[in-house]
Write a protein that holds these residues in place. Sequence first.
Motif, PDB file in Angstrom:
ATOM      1  N   ARG A  79       0.816  -1.221   0.000  1.00 40.31           N
ATOM      2  CA  ARG A  79       0.000   0.000   0.000  1.00 40.31           C
ATOM      3  C   ARG A  79       0.845   1.263   0.000  1.00 40.31           C
ATOM      4  O   ARG A  79       0.294   2.364  -0.208  1.00 40.31           O
ATOM      5  N   THR A  80       2.128   1.149   0.235  1.00 38.76           N
ATOM      6  CA  THR A  80       2.946   2.352   0.377  1.00 38.76           C
ATOM      7  C   THR A  80       4.108   2.423  -0.601  1.00 38.76           C
ATOM      8  O   THR A  80       4.847   3.406  -0.606  1.00 38.76           O
ATOM      9  N   ASP A  81       4.290   1.418  -1.432  1.00 43.77           N
ATOM     10  CA  ASP A  81       5.393   1.413  -2.388  1.00 43.77           C
ATOM     11  C   ASP A  81       4.940   2.067  -3.692  1.00 43.77           C
ATOM     12  O   ASP A  81       4.647   1.389  -4.682  1.00 43.77           O
ATOM     13  N   ALA A  82       4.888   3.395  -3.686  1.00 42.35           N
ATOM     14  CA  ALA A  82       4.421   4.109  -4.876  1.00 42.35           C
ATOM     15  C   ALA A  82       5.373   3.897  -6.047  1.00 42.35           C
ATOM     16  O   ALA A  82       4.939   3.703  -7.190  1.00 42.35           O
ATOM     17  N   LYS A  83       6.660   3.918  -5.784  1.00 42.71           N
ATOM     18  CA  LYS A  83       7.635   3.725  -6.860  1.00 42.71           C
ATOM     19  C   LYS A  83       7.488   2.324  -7.462  1.00 42.71           C
ATOM     20  O   LYS A  83       7.470   2.170  -8.692  1.00 42.71           O
ATOM     21  N   GLY A  84       7.390   1.302  -6.611  1.00 43.56           N
ATOM     22  CA  GLY A  84       7.243  -0.059  -7.109  1.00 43.56           C
ATOM     23  C   GLY A  84       5.949  -0.251  -7.879  1.00 43.56           C
ATOM     24  O   GLY A  84       5.917  -0.927  -8.913  1.00 43.56           O
ATOM     25  N   THR A  85       4.855   0.338  -7.386  1.00 44.70           N
ATOM     26  CA  THR A  85       3.567   0.224  -8.072  1.00 44.70           C
ATOM     27  C   THR A  85       3.616   0.874  -9.439  1.00 44.70           C
ATOM     28  O   THR A  85       3.167   0.302 -10.445  1.00 44.70           O
ATOM     29  N   LEU A  86       4.170   2.082  -9.494  1.00 47.54           N
ATOM     30  CA  LEU A  86       4.268   2.792 -10.766  1.00 47.54           C
ATOM     31  C   LEU A  86       5.186   2.053 -11.737  1.00 47.54           C
ATOM     32  O   LEU A  86       4.885   1.946 -12.936  1.00 47.54           O
ATOM     33  N   THR A  87       6.282   1.511 -11.216  1.00 46.37           N
ATOM     34  CA  THR A  87       7.198   0.750 -12.067  1.00 46.37           C
ATOM     35  C   THR A  87       6.516  -0.484 -12.629  1.00 46.37           C
ATOM     36  O   THR A  87       6.670  -0.816 -13.815  1.00 46.37           O
ATOM     37  N   ALA A  88       5.757  -1.192 -11.798  1.00 50.19           N
ATOM     38  CA  ALA A  88       5.031  -2.380 -12.267  1.00 50.19           C
ATOM     39  C   ALA A  88       4.048  -2.012 -13.377  1.00 50.19           C
ATOM     40  O   ALA A  88       3.952  -2.705 -14.402  1.00 50.19           O
ATOM     41  N   MET A  89       3.328  -0.923 -13.196  1.00 53.24           N
ATOM     42  CA  MET A  89       2.350  -0.501 -14.199  1.00 53.24           C
ATOM     43  C   MET A  89       3.037  -0.106 -15.505  1.00 53.24           C
ATOM     44  O   MET A  89       2.569  -0.439 -16.606  1.00 53.24           O
ATOM     45  N   TRP A  90       4.165   0.587 -15.400  1.00 53.09           N
ATOM     46  CA  TRP A  90       4.892   1.008 -16.588  1.00 53.09           C
ATOM     47  C   TRP A  90       5.492  -0.192 -17.320  1.00 53.09           C
ATOM     48  O   TRP A  90       5.392  -0.293 -18.554  1.00 53.09           O
ATOM     49  N   GLN A  91       6.080  -1.119 -16.584  1.00 48.87           N
ATOM     50  CA  GLN A  91       6.671  -2.300 -17.218  1.00 48.87           C
ATOM     51  C   GLN A  91       5.593  -3.173 -17.865  1.00 48.87           C
ATOM     52  O   GLN A  91       5.818  -3.768 -18.925  1.00 48.87           O
ATOM     53  N   LEU A  92       4.430  -3.254 -17.228  1.00 46.35           N
ATOM     54  CA  LEU A  92       3.324  -3.991 -17.839  1.00 46.35           C
ATOM     55  C   LEU A  92       2.915  -3.325 -19.147  1.00 46.35           C
ATOM     56  O   LEU A  92       2.689  -4.001 -20.162  1.00 46.35           O
ATOM     57  N   PHE A  93       2.811  -2.014 -19.135  1.00 43.08           N
ATOM     58  CA  PHE A  93       2.442  -1.285 -20.350  1.00 43.08           C
ATOM     59  C   PHE A  93       3.422  -1.575 -21.479  1.00 43.08           C
ATOM     60  O   PHE A  93       3.025  -1.834 -22.618  1.00 43.08           O
ATOM     61  N   LEU A  94       4.715  -1.569 -21.164  1.00 41.72           N
ATOM     62  CA  LEU A  94       5.724  -1.825 -22.189  1.00 41.72           C
ATOM     63  C   LEU A  94       5.649  -3.252 -22.717  1.00 41.72           C
ATOM     64  O   LEU A  94       5.909  -3.503 -23.902  1.00 41.72           O
ATOM     65  N   ALA A  95       5.300  -4.208 -21.836  1.00 40.63           N
ATOM     66  CA  ALA A  95       5.274  -5.613 -22.239  1.00 40.63           C
ATOM     67  C   ALA A  95       3.978  -6.009 -22.925  1.00 40.63           C
ATOM     68  O   ALA A  95       3.926  -7.041 -23.597  1.00 40.63           O
ATOM     69  N   ALA A  96       2.925  -5.215 -22.759  1.00 37.51           N
ATOM     70  CA  ALA A  96       1.614  -5.569 -23.304  1.00 37.51           C
ATOM     71  C   ALA A  96       1.592  -5.407 -24.822  1.00 37.51           C
ATOM     72  O   ALA A  96       2.301  -4.567 -25.384  1.00 37.51           O
ATOM     73  N   PRO A  97       0.774  -6.189 -25.506  1.00 42.31           N
ATOM     74  CA  PRO A  97       0.632  -6.032 -26.963  1.00 42.31           C
ATOM     75  C   PRO A  97      -0.059  -4.715 -27.305  1.00 42.31           C
ATOM     76  O   PRO A  97      -0.688  -4.087 -26.441  1.00 42.31           O
ATOM     77  N   PRO A  98       0.029  -4.286 -28.574  1.00 39.54           N
ATOM     78  CA  PRO A  98      -0.500  -2.965 -28.961  1.00 39.54           C
ATOM     79  C   PRO A  98      -1.961  -2.740 -28.593  1.00 39.54           C
ATOM     80  O   PRO A  98      -2.333  -1.658 -28.155  1.00 39.54           O
ATOM     81  N   GLY A  99      -2.813  -3.770 -28.770  1.00 40.32           N
ATOM     82  CA  GLY A  99      -4.222  -3.576 -28.460  1.00 40.32           C
ATOM     83  C   GLY A  99      -4.472  -3.256 -27.002  1.00 40.32           C
ATOM     84  O   GLY A  99      -5.302  -2.399 -26.666  1.00 40.32           O
ATOM     85  N   VAL A 100      -3.756  -3.919 -26.105  1.00 37.72           N
ATOM     86  CA  VAL A 100      -3.903  -3.648 -24.678  1.00 37.72           C
ATOM     87  C   VAL A 100      -3.351  -2.268 -24.345  1.00 37.72           C
ATOM     88  O   VAL A 100      -3.943  -1.532 -23.539  1.00 37.72           O
ATOM     89  N   ARG A 101      -2.233  -1.902 -24.970  1.00 34.18           N
ATOM     90  CA  ARG A 101      -1.680  -0.566 -24.726  1.00 34.18           C
ATOM     91  C   ARG A 101      -2.668   0.520 -25.149  1.00 34.18           C
ATOM     92  O   ARG A 101      -2.827   1.537 -24.458  1.00 34.18           O
TER      93      ARG A 101
END
Length: 377
Positions: free
Chosen positions: A345-367
Amino acid sequence: MPANPPLLDVAVVGLGPAGRALSHRCVALGLSVVAIDPSPDRRWSATYGAWEDELPSWLPPDTIAGRINAPAVRTHTTHQLDRSYCVFDTALLQSILDIGAVKIIAGRTAHVGRSSVTMTDGTVVHARRVVDVRGVGDDPLLARQTAFGVIVDSVAAAPALEGRGAWFMDWKRDNGAAEHDAPSFLYAIPLDHNRVLLEETCLVGRPPLPVRELRRRLEARLERRGVAVPSDAAIERVSFTVEPPAVPLHGDDPLAFGARGGLIHPGTGYSVAAALAHADPLAQALAGRSTPEAVLWPRSARLVAGLRHIGLQVLLDLDSAHAIEFFDAFFMLPIPLQRAYLSSRTDAKGTLTAMWQLFLAAPPGVRRDILRTVFRR
């Protein structure tokens, strides 16, 4: 005239897992506690699961009935998660959260304030602090999680598990749903050494899939896998709100805790482990060692809550095909990033990093779906 009774330290309104855990930890610190609930002796019947590394050290290990050291997720491929998942012995958890030293009031509330609670019969209960732990409620406009499950013995469940110890999420398309129907997955988890819960789950929906539709999908899935469900098998129906309410941090409102206090993860529906983990720090704050609001809601927690809300909106917008691709990308992330998003609940950097890395790894339609959701806000 009789002397006024001494002012109690804490009034806890609601005796679900979060309220009972908080009452238990407050008593352990020597605080005087009154707990208010319409049915304080109600036995819990729900199945509660958690990642084992989320649990507090004070919780006895025998509250865990089933442990899966490496649960699996099936998307377009199979992911083996190097993280221990567990299921509670619900009855034992309730009994271990002992509230024998708590003053219990059985009744309904008319008004819950910062330092007093008015009952429907007109009785007013006073305390130095009131903590509202009554859950989120049933607002039909909020996102919900729904599920339908059956509990069968491990032999009967084996064809559904297909050689795996557990399916944390199984997105295999064998539940009879059409390609563009609202998505659902199989959650197949051993409850103990002998019993397995097989549950068709709509993770989030606004509106969610009806439980009757999930029952139809589960029956279709299990029939395809050759699972014979006994006619007397225990059934589990699930329907609850996953969107946490706005949490007041000032004014005359009571302190909120548990799902009502924003501890529910809107993207997963999990809240019990977070409540157990935060019960002791909050009890210490109520004992005067710090400010309760600061303990529950530091700036980092508010940032994470905002990021999780964006994640919920993305999930609500995904169709079945893109949901599978989304979770395929998520479970390819390193376990520390998965943990940051799912549990911290308090790891803002880790949460944001996870979301960004997911975005980069997702296929174009999901992005494109993610960008559309983010910029529509």
